[in-house]
Each structure stands twice: as structure tokens, then as C-alpha cells.
Design an enzyme around this catalytic site. Sequence first.
Site, short mmCIF file in Angstrom:
data_model
loop_
_atom_site.label_atom_id
_atom_site.label_comp_id
_atom_site.label_asym_id
_atom_site.label_seq_id
_atom_site.Cartn_x
_atom_site.Cartn_y
_atom_site.Cartn_z
N LYS A 63 6.12 -24.10 0.82
CA LYS A 63 5.59 -25.19 1.65
C LYS A 63 4.52 -24.71 2.63
CE LYS A 63 9.71 -28.05 1.22
NZ LYS A 63 10.75 -28.82 1.88
N ASP A 99 8.82 -34.70 4.31
CA ASP A 99 10.22 -34.37 4.68
C ASP A 99 10.53 -34.95 6.07
OD1 ASP A 99 10.91 -32.86 2.44
OD2 ASP A 99 10.15 -30.99 3.30
P1 NDP Z 1 14.89 -21.21 5.95
O1 NDP Z 1 15.32 -20.08 5.08
O2 NDP Z 1 13.46 -21.31 6.36
O3 NDP Z 1 15.79 -21.22 7.32
C1 NDP Z 1 17.17 -21.10 7.30
C2 NDP Z 1 17.71 -21.04 8.75
O4 NDP Z 1 19.13 -21.03 8.66
C3 NDP Z 1 17.33 -19.77 9.54
O5 NDP Z 1 17.15 -20.12 10.88
C4 NDP Z 1 18.54 -18.86 9.36
O6 NDP Z 1 18.78 -18.01 10.49
C5 NDP Z 1 19.67 -19.86 9.28
N1 NDP Z 1 20.78 -19.42 8.44
C6 NDP Z 1 20.72 -19.00 7.14
N2 NDP Z 1 21.95 -18.76 6.67
C7 NDP Z 1 22.82 -19.01 7.69
C8 NDP Z 1 24.24 -18.93 7.83
N3 NDP Z 1 25.01 -18.56 6.82
N4 NDP Z 1 24.78 -19.28 9.03
C9 NDP Z 1 24.01 -19.67 10.06
N5 NDP Z 1 22.66 -19.75 10.00
C10 NDP Z 1 22.07 -19.43 8.82
O7 NDP Z 1 15.35 -22.53 5.19
P2 NDP Z 1 14.63 -23.98 5.16
O8 NDP Z 1 14.44 -24.47 6.55
O9 NDP Z 1 13.45 -23.94 4.24
O10 NDP Z 1 15.75 -24.88 4.39
C11 NDP Z 1 17.01 -25.09 4.96
C12 NDP Z 1 17.84 -26.05 4.10
O11 NDP Z 1 17.26 -27.34 4.07
C13 NDP Z 1 18.01 -25.64 2.63
O12 NDP Z 1 19.39 -25.66 2.34
C14 NDP Z 1 17.24 -26.71 1.87
O13 NDP Z 1 17.80 -26.94 0.59
C15 NDP Z 1 17.41 -27.91 2.78
N6 NDP Z 1 16.40 -28.98 2.62
C16 NDP Z 1 16.81 -30.26 2.32
C17 NDP Z 1 15.89 -31.29 2.16
C18 NDP Z 1 16.35 -32.67 1.79
O14 NDP Z 1 15.52 -33.49 1.35
N7 NDP Z 1 17.60 -33.03 1.99
C19 NDP Z 1 14.44 -31.06 2.32
C20 NDP Z 1 14.10 -29.71 2.70
C21 NDP Z 1 15.07 -28.70 2.82
P3 NDP Z 1 17.91 -16.65 10.81
O15 NDP Z 1 16.67 -17.12 11.49
O16 NDP Z 1 18.80 -15.85 11.71
O17 NDP Z 1 17.68 -16.01 9.48
#
Ligand code: NDP
Length: 261
Positions: A63, A99
Site C-alpha cells: 500500500k 480503507d
Molecule cells: P502492520 O504489520 O503494518 O501493523 C501491525 C501492528 O500490530 C504493529 O503496530 C505491531 O506492533 C502490532 N502487532 C503485531 N502483532 C501483534 C501482537 N501479536 N500483539 C500485539 N500487537 C501486535 O499491519 P497492518 O496495519 O497493515 O494490518 C493490520 C491488520 O489489519 C491485518 O490483520 C489486516 O488483515 C487488517 N486489515 C483489514 C482490513 C479490512 O478491510 N477489514 C483492511 C486493511 C487491513 P509493533 O509496532 O510493535 O510491531
Amino acid sequence: MDCYAVFGNPIAHSISPRLHNVAFRALDVDGFYGRVLLENGEDLVSEFRVLALRGANITVPFKEFALVLADEQDETANAIGSANTLVLKQHKIKAYNTDAPGFMKSVSEFGVIKSALIIGAGGTARALAYILAQNGTKVSVLNRSEKRAKNFSEFRFFALANFSVENYDLVVNTTPAGLIDNELPVGEKLLRDVFASSKFAFDVIYGKKTKFLDLAKEMKLDVKDGKEMLLYQAIFAFDLFTEGEFEFTEIKKSMLYALNL
Ligand code: NDP
């Protein structure tokens, strides 16, 4: 016939082709929508042009590439820092983010949201924080670590270590916790404290019952998963592809049918 596609990696699971193709058929649009597994984000725009696409959707992890590589950027996508929709306009590719409005439409059906806590600090969290703030919501962001704080300089940002609970109308999980495991995005005690004074909980994860929403439901909050956000972002993208030719409700009817097939 106009051709469209969704780009991502992985991409086999994407439901976007079904949503858009069913809507094309129902609304008598001469279009076809496929999916492309992309290895390298740098190739996004060249692939778009080689395939002679009229529009595309972009998913994880491209993205940010979509925004930067496009010829023009819509204001919202620019402010968010990522794009999930590309549209060809007079030989130029323009980038949009649907989104954010897709999420906003879904949560606005809850009721008035004066304050929100977003858990997670990735690209999705940034899109949601931006659109909530644009709609007058006071936004706080909570992440397990400090490392992404710089991406949220215009919001209140907390790492777990320096967080103390306030009152939030809405609590949103944007982390993948609960997607392939049965984890919560933060500890259960903390989440119970947060939910105790909240009204609504939203999880961007869809297609799976998460522990986050189970706990929220148990504590009598109104809850939604990310299925409707997925549907609405697709409707807004379809609207861009077809240049506003159809009513939201018409597109929704056909895509809702496709989603529930
Ligand atoms: P990113 O990888 O960019 O960010 C993930 C974030 O979650 C980071 O801040 C990370 O922390 C944190 N994180 C990851 N694993 C854990 C965990 N086990 N416990 C706590 N915190 C955690 O992901 P995106 O923002 O791109 O996507 C996030 C979700 O959104 C995905 O599951 C995706 O499928 C969903 N999504 C859904 C959409 C819909 O239409 N419903 C549209 C777009 C996305 P840290 O910074 O410490 O690494």
C-alpha cells in the site's frame, strides 16, 4: 472490456475479484477483475500498465508503494501515507485510500464517537486514526512498542509501558493478534479496564471470531468485525472505477450478495 485487478502477496485468499465481478455483472458493466501475485512492490505500476488495467486494488504489503509510485495522489491517501486503490485517469494513475472511509462508514453506524482508542500502530491504524480525527473524534493510539511513535506525531501515542486508561467510546484492534492464534492485542486485565467504560468495539480482522470481540461482547459492548469495512472499501473503490455512475445502495446489494456466497 475494462480490466481491473488486486495486487498483493499473498493474494490467493483475496475476495475482491468475487465482489467486483459480481457487481460488474449485476450492474451490467463490461469489466473483469483478476488477482496478481506481486513479488516486488517496485513493479506495481509497470505491471498495472503492462496489463492495461483501468483500475486496481492494492493489499498487504504494497500500500505504501501504491501511494509513492502513482502519478497523482488523492489528498486523503497522501495524508494517511498509503493507498489501496489505483485508477487510470487520462493516462495518469491516481492513488486513493478507500480503507479509511470504508472503516468510517462501518463505525459511524454504531452512533456518536467522541473518543477512540486504536490498538496497534501499523498502516491500518494510521488510516483509521486519520479518518476518525477528520470526523471530530479524539484519537489515542496504543502499541506494544515505541518504535512506530514517529508515524503518529499528530495523535496521542502510548507504548504499553506508559499507558494509563481513560474513557473511550470506541476501541479498535488493528493488530493481527487473534488472526491465526487466540491472542489478545494487550493483556486481558488492561483490556477489561478499557472496555469497562467503552460502548463500541471494532476488530479489523474478519472471517474469524476473535478473543478481542468475544471479551467485548461479554462486557456488553456493541461489536463489529472487519467484514463490513472490507465490503465498504470495495464499494468506494468500485465507485471510483465506475466514476460515480451507481448508487452506493445498488453496489452494496450486489457485493453483499457476493460476500455471503
Ligand atoms: P502492520 O504489520 O503494518 O501493523 C501491525 C501492528 O500490530 C504493529 O503496530 C505491531 O506492533 C502490532 N502487532 C503485531 N502483532 C501483534 C501482537 N501479536 N500483539 C500485539 N500487537 C501486535 O499491519 P497492518 O496495519 O497493515 O494490518 C493490520 C491488520 O489489519 C491485518 O490483520 C489486516 O488483515 C487488517 N486489515 C483489514 C482490513 C479490512 O478491510 N477489514 C483492511 C486493511 C487491513 P509493533 O509496532 O510493535 O510491531
